[in-house]
Design a protein around this motif. Structure first.
Motif, short mmCIF file in Angstrom:
data_model
loop_
_atom_site.label_atom_id
_atom_site.label_comp_id
_atom_site.label_asym_id
_atom_site.label_seq_id
_atom_site.Cartn_x
_atom_site.Cartn_y
_atom_site.Cartn_z
N LEU A 17 0.82 -1.21 0.00
CA LEU A 17 0.00 0.00 0.00
C LEU A 17 0.85 1.26 0.00
N GLY A 18 2.17 1.12 -0.01
CA GLY A 18 3.06 2.26 -0.13
C GLY A 18 3.31 3.03 1.16
N PHE A 19 2.99 2.47 2.30
CA PHE A 19 3.22 3.17 3.56
C PHE A 19 4.63 2.96 4.10
N ALA A 20 5.30 1.89 3.64
CA ALA A 20 6.66 1.61 4.09
C ALA A 20 7.45 1.02 2.92
N THR A 21 8.75 1.21 2.95
CA THR A 21 9.61 0.65 1.91
C THR A 21 10.03 -0.77 2.31
N GLU A 22 10.60 -1.49 1.36
CA GLU A 22 11.13 -2.83 1.65
C GLU A 22 12.20 -2.75 2.74
N ALA B 74 12.33 -3.36 10.42
CA ALA B 74 11.33 -3.55 11.47
C ALA B 74 11.19 -5.02 11.85
N SER B 75 11.34 -5.92 10.88
CA SER B 75 11.17 -7.35 11.17
C SER B 75 12.36 -7.92 11.93
N ALA B 76 13.48 -7.24 11.93
CA ALA B 76 14.68 -7.74 12.61
C ALA B 76 14.57 -7.65 14.12
N GLY B 77 13.66 -6.83 14.64
CA GLY B 77 13.57 -6.62 16.08
C GLY B 77 12.79 -7.68 16.84
N GLY B 78 12.12 -8.59 16.15
CA GLY B 78 11.38 -9.63 16.84
C GLY B 78 9.95 -9.26 17.18
N LYS B 79 9.58 -8.00 17.03
CA LYS B 79 8.20 -7.56 17.28
C LYS B 79 7.39 -7.74 16.00
N PRO B 80 6.06 -7.71 16.13
CA PRO B 80 5.25 -7.70 14.91
C PRO B 80 5.67 -6.49 14.05
N ILE B 81 5.76 -6.70 12.76
CA ILE B 81 6.27 -5.67 11.85
C ILE B 81 5.45 -4.38 11.93
N GLY B 82 4.14 -4.52 11.93
CA GLY B 82 3.28 -3.32 11.98
C GLY B 82 3.53 -2.50 13.23
N LYS B 83 3.64 -3.19 14.36
CA LYS B 83 3.88 -2.50 15.64
C LYS B 83 5.25 -1.79 15.61
N ALA B 84 6.25 -2.48 15.08
CA ALA B 84 7.59 -1.88 15.00
C ALA B 84 7.60 -0.66 14.07
N LEU B 85 6.89 -0.74 12.95
CA LEU B 85 6.82 0.41 12.03
C LEU B 85 6.10 1.58 12.67
N ALA B 86 5.04 1.30 13.43
CA ALA B 86 4.31 2.37 14.12
C ALA B 86 5.19 3.01 15.20
N GLU B 87 5.93 2.20 15.95
CA GLU B 87 6.81 2.73 16.99
C GLU B 87 7.92 3.59 16.39
N ARG B 88 8.35 3.26 15.19
CA ARG B 88 9.40 4.04 14.52
C ARG B 88 8.84 5.29 13.84
N GLY B 89 7.52 5.45 13.84
CA GLY B 89 6.92 6.62 13.22
C GLY B 89 6.72 6.50 11.72
N VAL B 90 6.94 5.31 11.17
CA VAL B 90 6.75 5.10 9.74
C VAL B 90 5.26 5.06 9.42
#
Length: 172
Positions: free
Chosen positions: A3-8, A14-30
């Protein structure tokens, strides 16, 4: 990412941190919380519609205790999802006459007669440059491929847009 909200790259980080990707992207402000909900809802919708479109398949229902859940459940009205899926199947057969599919390249044309377009149609028409596929235009507009097809169908029907089948990139 579709959907174009985040890049590859942002997704991989975000997936490297062990958290759900969506949650990690939201925490990073993406992603904002609303964007995350839109992405999750679209993911559920896309999976459900893919199941509806499957000509055959084997499904298993398992009776087991759900695992530990750390988040807010995504509430989806299954009746609405089913009715929307049936409507999409019906509409897609009509849309494909003008826009062959997500890998179709779209180019602008001069319409045979002037037609008034809605603001959303004009906005998406601005992304049609002859070098992008419908899928790329949808990503740039933060829309699903179905929603982008639906918006661009009226301009295509009016002669503003031409869709070329996948693999046939238009000449510039």
């Amino acid at each position: 990412m579709r959907l174009g909200f985040a890049t590859e790259a942002q997704g991989a980080e975000a997936s490297a941190g062990g958290k759900p990707i969506g949650k990690a992207l939201a925490e990073r402000g993406v992603l904002s919380a609303n964007d995350l909900w839109k992405c999750l809802h679209e993911q559920v919708t896309a999976v459900f519609h893919a199941i509806l479109l499957s000509p055959a398949g084997t499904f298993f229902l398992l009776d087991e205790e759900p695992g530990e859940w750390h988040g807010t459940p995504l509430a989806v009205n299954t009746q609405s999802l089913l009715m929307d899926g049936i409507r999409r199947i019906d509409e897609l057969s009509l849309f494909k006459a003008r826009i062959p599919g997500p890998q179709a390249f779209l180019r602008r044309k001069d319409p045979p007669r002037p037609v008034t377009l809605r603001p959303t149609e004009n906005s998406l028409l601005g992304l049609v440059d002859g070098r992008r596929t419908l899928a790329e235009i949808a990503t740039a507009a933060h829309l699903s491929e179905f929603d982008a097809t639906k918006v661009l169908y009226h301009p295509a029907e009016a002669g503003h847009v031409e869709g070329l089948a996948a693999g046939r990139q238009p000449r510039q």
